[in-house]
Write an enzyme that holds these catalytic residues in place. Sequence first.
Site, short mmCIF file in Angstrom:
data_model
loop_
_atom_site.label_atom_id
_atom_site.label_comp_id
_atom_site.label_asym_id
_atom_site.label_seq_id
_atom_site.Cartn_x
_atom_site.Cartn_y
_atom_site.Cartn_z
CG HIS A 50 -1.92 -1.17 1.18
ND1 HIS A 50 -2.70 -1.52 0.10
CD2 HIS A 50 -2.13 -2.12 2.14
CE1 HIS A 50 -3.36 -2.63 0.40
NE2 HIS A 50 -3.03 -3.01 1.61
CG ASP B 287 -5.11 -6.26 -0.65
OD1 ASP B 287 -5.16 -7.21 0.16
OD2 ASP B 287 -5.11 -5.08 -0.28
#
Length: 453
Positions: A268, A319
């Site tokens: 991220h 993800d």
Amino acid sequence: MTRFFFQSALLPGGWARNVAVRVENGTIITVEPDAKAATGDFAGFLGLPGLASLHSHTFQRGMAGLGEVRGQGEDSFWSWRQVMYRFLGVLGPDEVEAIAAQAFMEMLEGGFTAVGEFHYLHHAPDGTPYDDVGELSGRIAAAADQTGIGLTLLPVLYQQGGFGGAAPNQGQKRFLNSLDQYGSLFESAARAAQRLPDANIGIAPHSLRAVSPQALTEIVAGHSRGPIHIHIAEQVREVEDCIAWSGRRPVEWLGDHVALDRRWCLIHATHMTPHEGRLVARSGAVAGLCPLTEANLGDGIFDAPTMLKNGGAFGVGTDSNVQITAPGELRQLEYSQRLALKARNIFPRDAGTSTGEALYRGALSGGARALGRKIGGIEPGQRADFVVLGREACDAPIHDPAAMLDYYVFVADKLLIADVYVAGALRVRQGHHIAREAIAARYRRVLQRLKDS
Ligand SMILES: [Zn+2]
């Protein structure tokens, strides 16, 4: 020895025509442009190196679409996390394996040939370790084996509920391990990876909120090889909590306490100051971006201009697996920047360069670095992972290869994918995984069972 022949192919030096590629034991031996096709070749229209999904939690594929109903008050990552905790309360080993196989199959059909599985679901629903503490890691490896995707297994250390050693909540009890238990888990996961024809392993301290500083130091010191992945600076609240705990922002804190280098992948890295962005870019660590999930969860937008200006590395991951598509991740990555910057074509450096190609090449090299694999290029010594574009069923009126890559990323998406090979073996034919029927049937049975329970 197997021979592939592509009418066009994306090579490290640029596009080439009539490319013959010889493969032995899953590895590329020679690459010859301007060659002639021969009988027996595996032939395709446009050959791309396979892309890595550098960050995945496969079990979350089973809850895709379940977090899209408005709750009380303001919905956020944290309310989504409650849905996720309820879902995983009912998953056992068979369910974990079936869902992982479905997700891996969809990754292959979606243009990914490798995956970093950041695996933190370790114990039985009541928090008791299985007889083999690595039982569920073994199930992930088995699912990778069934689908043929190139696996990098990243068993996760998760110790605490929040910054400063906060007590874990009920939803987190399946994740928790002491450092000693983690040692056993890692060994078991490594054995599972070794049983596969071609898999590797790395470590994954979950995040600064879930791992103590001392444990972070010890786990890094105890593993001198292989990738190191960590979630960082995904949420504004996480940044605020980190500052309250340490006086530092997450990426700043990490840079002060570990030697960031090319083994690290910062998942991220959404909320960074320009100073933190430069720190990451210059360290050689990869920014592990998950654009579709970050958009779905309302995380925020990564600071791409600072990273690009400083030569930073990035890759993409699916993800939460809410939608599984390699071109879709690249497209969302570019579109988030366009919306934030009110500008177009952010990722190419030079005028006249294709945006699809800049995104694709960037994610190839960052993905390979993050997973510690020889993948991401059609050149000798690399694993023979190919995504072949030019599906008969797609009516794309495009013949120039560079334009076709842009068409793949921005227009047609995975409809353009014909065949996918991993280590030289055919896994997807005309858009469909060769074992789709059995894998999808088992997945549907498992989801029905979960729904009925
Ligand atoms: Zn994640």
